[in-house]
Design an enzyme around this catalytic site. Structure first.
Site, PDB file in Angstrom:
ATOM      1  CG  HIS A   7      57.334  46.828  20.654  1.00  0.00           C
ATOM      2  ND1 HIS A   7      57.093  46.717  22.014  1.00  0.00           N
ATOM      3  CD2 HIS A   7      56.411  46.031  20.069  1.00  0.00           C
ATOM      4  CE1 HIS A   7      56.074  45.895  22.219  1.00  0.00           C
ATOM      5  NE2 HIS A   7      55.632  45.469  21.042  1.00  0.00           N
ATOM      6  CG  HIS A  47      53.884  42.426  17.415  1.00  0.00           C
ATOM      7  ND1 HIS A  47      54.044  41.451  18.373  1.00  0.00           N
ATOM      8  CD2 HIS A  47      53.724  43.589  18.083  1.00  0.00           C
ATOM      9  CE1 HIS A  47      53.963  42.002  19.578  1.00  0.00           C
ATOM     10  NE2 HIS A  47      53.777  43.303  19.422  1.00  0.00           N
ATOM     11  NE  ARG A 101      50.725  39.497  14.475  1.00  0.00           N
ATOM     12  CZ  ARG A 101      50.602  39.991  15.705  1.00  0.00           C
ATOM     13  NH1 ARG A 101      51.438  39.605  16.669  1.00  0.00           N
ATOM     14  NH2 ARG A 101      49.651  40.849  16.000  1.00  0.00           N
ATOM     15  CG  ASN A 108      53.523  38.363  20.338  1.00  0.00           C
ATOM     16  OD1 ASN A 108      54.259  38.720  19.429  1.00  0.00           O
ATOM     17  ND2 ASN A 108      52.373  38.954  20.597  1.00  0.00           N
ATOM     18  CE  LYS A 134      57.212  42.641  25.439  1.00  0.00           C
ATOM     19  NZ  LYS A 134      56.573  43.108  24.224  1.00  0.00           N
ATOM     20  CG  HIS A 185      52.500  43.902  27.634  1.00  0.00           C
ATOM     21  ND1 HIS A 185      51.970  44.214  26.398  1.00  0.00           N
ATOM     22  CD2 HIS A 185      51.523  44.142  28.537  1.00  0.00           C
ATOM     23  CE1 HIS A 185      50.714  44.623  26.552  1.00  0.00           C
ATOM     24  NE2 HIS A 185      50.414  44.574  27.835  1.00  0.00           N
ATOM     25  CG  HIS A 216      53.533  48.700  24.404  1.00  0.00           C
ATOM     26  ND1 HIS A 216      53.398  48.412  25.732  1.00  0.00           N
ATOM     27  CD2 HIS A 216      53.383  47.520  23.759  1.00  0.00           C
ATOM     28  CE1 HIS A 216      53.177  47.117  25.874  1.00  0.00           C
ATOM     29  NE2 HIS A 216      53.160  46.554  24.701  1.00  0.00           N
ATOM     30  CG  LEU A 251      45.414  45.065  24.989  1.00  0.00           C
ATOM     31  CD1 LEU A 251      45.319  43.572  25.260  1.00  0.00           C
ATOM     32  CD2 LEU A 251      44.685  45.852  26.072  1.00  0.00           C
ATOM     33  CG  ASP A 299      52.774  47.280  20.135  1.00  0.00           C
ATOM     34  OD1 ASP A 299      53.114  46.114  19.854  1.00  0.00           O
ATOM     35  OD2 ASP A 299      51.813  47.553  20.876  1.00  0.00           O
ATOM     36  CB  ALA A 352      44.583  43.950  21.535  1.00  0.00           C
TER      37      ALA A 352
END
Ligand code: NCD
Ligand code: ZN
Ligand code: ZN
Length: 344
Positions: A14, A16, A18, A42, A99, A136, A174, A220, A248, A264
């Site tokens: 998991h 991110h 970007r 995301n 997701k 999530h 998470h 989060l 995460d 977050a």
């Protein structure tokens, strides 16, 4: 007391990354720690089609440091309108999962799902094609207390989803509560796995309020009370085959975290294995770290385990105060603090 631990190269289930300058800044950190990572979709706008996922994968591969063999595993962002047809194209493009962000639950989730009833045909197609659903797990009902949103999600969303799509592999991402840990480790449902972050294994919600408000500990789902942290440590160190590593790691420019309405996300890619080692050592379970970090996730996803190894050494070092992040800077979790373990 062990002073070195060699384990099969781990994966981050998991992450991110970007895009653009941010991607270029953070990718080397994950590539130094992990062989593969599940890359969250995301972005703004989100990655919703197989074609977008392929183009994003190409940008990630192009941003790798010279000589790196890091492999991004791509995901699509599920929306109320994801066509069932897209699932075949996604599978053909090597996408491994979709997701589920409940609309409004977290960073860049405005296009998320308002009600899973809109997604039934798409979930059917995923079940058929063998794509995973990553969730999530928080409800967004404003009447539900922020600290209860994960437990309520289990009752309102996860249990009905499991009943309706028993063959769909689901990762409860998470997990932050005792209820979440118990659901995954005791529900007896072999098709549900879970990821755990380093911050939720190491900290409880006191960390957010100790010495003033601490925005770099804000992510989060938010950190929970100590009883929950202990239940997560228990799940991570139990050797349970469906519980695995997912950092995460979620980079946000420092100035966007250190202001009212701060974003977050904790940035842990730079120090991930070192942080997990600290949590496992505190629990007297260093011998269980390899399963959690390097075996269980690959097995659950049905992918081969990595070959090759990495070594963690007991060697104190200080986490940098900040690292460059495009025109801004990024403050890693534990910036300026000492860590006991170092990945070599
Ligand atoms: C993540 C992000 O910044 O993209 N933030 C976070 O606090 N975890 C989104 C998410 O994983 O929910
Ligand atoms: Zn999330
Ligand atoms: Zn995330």
């Amino acid at each position: 007391m062990t002073d070195a631990l060699t384990l099969t190269r781990p994966d981050d289930w998991h992450l991110h990354l970007r895009d653009g300058e941010a991607l270029a800044a953070v990718l080397p950190h994950s590539a130094a720690q992990f062989a593969r990572a599940i890359v969250m979709p995301n972005l703004r706008p989100p990655i919703t089609t197989a074609a977008q996922a392929q183009a994003y994968r190409d940008r990630i591969l192009a941003a790798r440091p010279a000589g790196s063999d890091f492999q991004p595993l791509m995901t699509l962002y599920l929306t109320d309108r994801t066509p069932p047809d897209e699932i075949k194209r996604a599978r053909a493009a090597g996408v491994v999962a979709l997701k589920l962000y409940p609309a409004g639950a977290t960073t860049n989730s405005d296009d998320g799902v308002t009600d899973l009833k809109h997604c039934r045909a798409t979930l059917d197609a995923m079940q058929r094609e063998g794509l995973l659903l990553l969730v999530h797990g928080e409800v967004t009902d404003p009447a539900v207390d922020v600290f209860d949103r994960e437990a309520v999600f289990i009752d309102r969303v996860l249990i009905p989803l499991r009943r309706d799509f028993p063959e769909l592999k689901v990762v409860f991402e998470h997990v932050t509560t005792r209820e979440g840990a118990q659901y995954v480790t005791q529900a007896g449902d072999a098709m549900t796995g879970a990821t755990l972050t380093p911050q939720h294994l190491l900290y409880n919600r006191n960390a957010l309020f100790t010495g003033g408000l601490q925005p770099h500990w804000y992510c989060l789902p938010v950190l929970k009370g100590e009883e929950h942290r202990q239940a997560l440590v228990q799940a991570a160190t139990s050797g349970h085959p469906r519980v695995f590593l997912g950092t995460d790691s979620a980079p946000h420019a420092a100035h966007l975290k250190e202001h009212a309405g701060g974003h977050a996300g904790c940035y842990t890619a730079l120090t991930a294995l070192e942080l997990y080692a600290e949590a496992f050592e505190a629990a007297g379970a260093m011998d269980r770290l390899e399963g959690f970090a390097s075996h269980h996730g690959a097995d659950f996803y049905g992918l081969p385990r990595n070959t090759g190894t990495v070594t963690l050494r007991r060697e104190g070092w200080t986490v940098p105060a900040a690292v460059p992040f495009g025109q801004a800077e990024l403050k890693p979790l534990r910036a300026g603090e000492r860590l006991a373990w170092k990945l070599s």
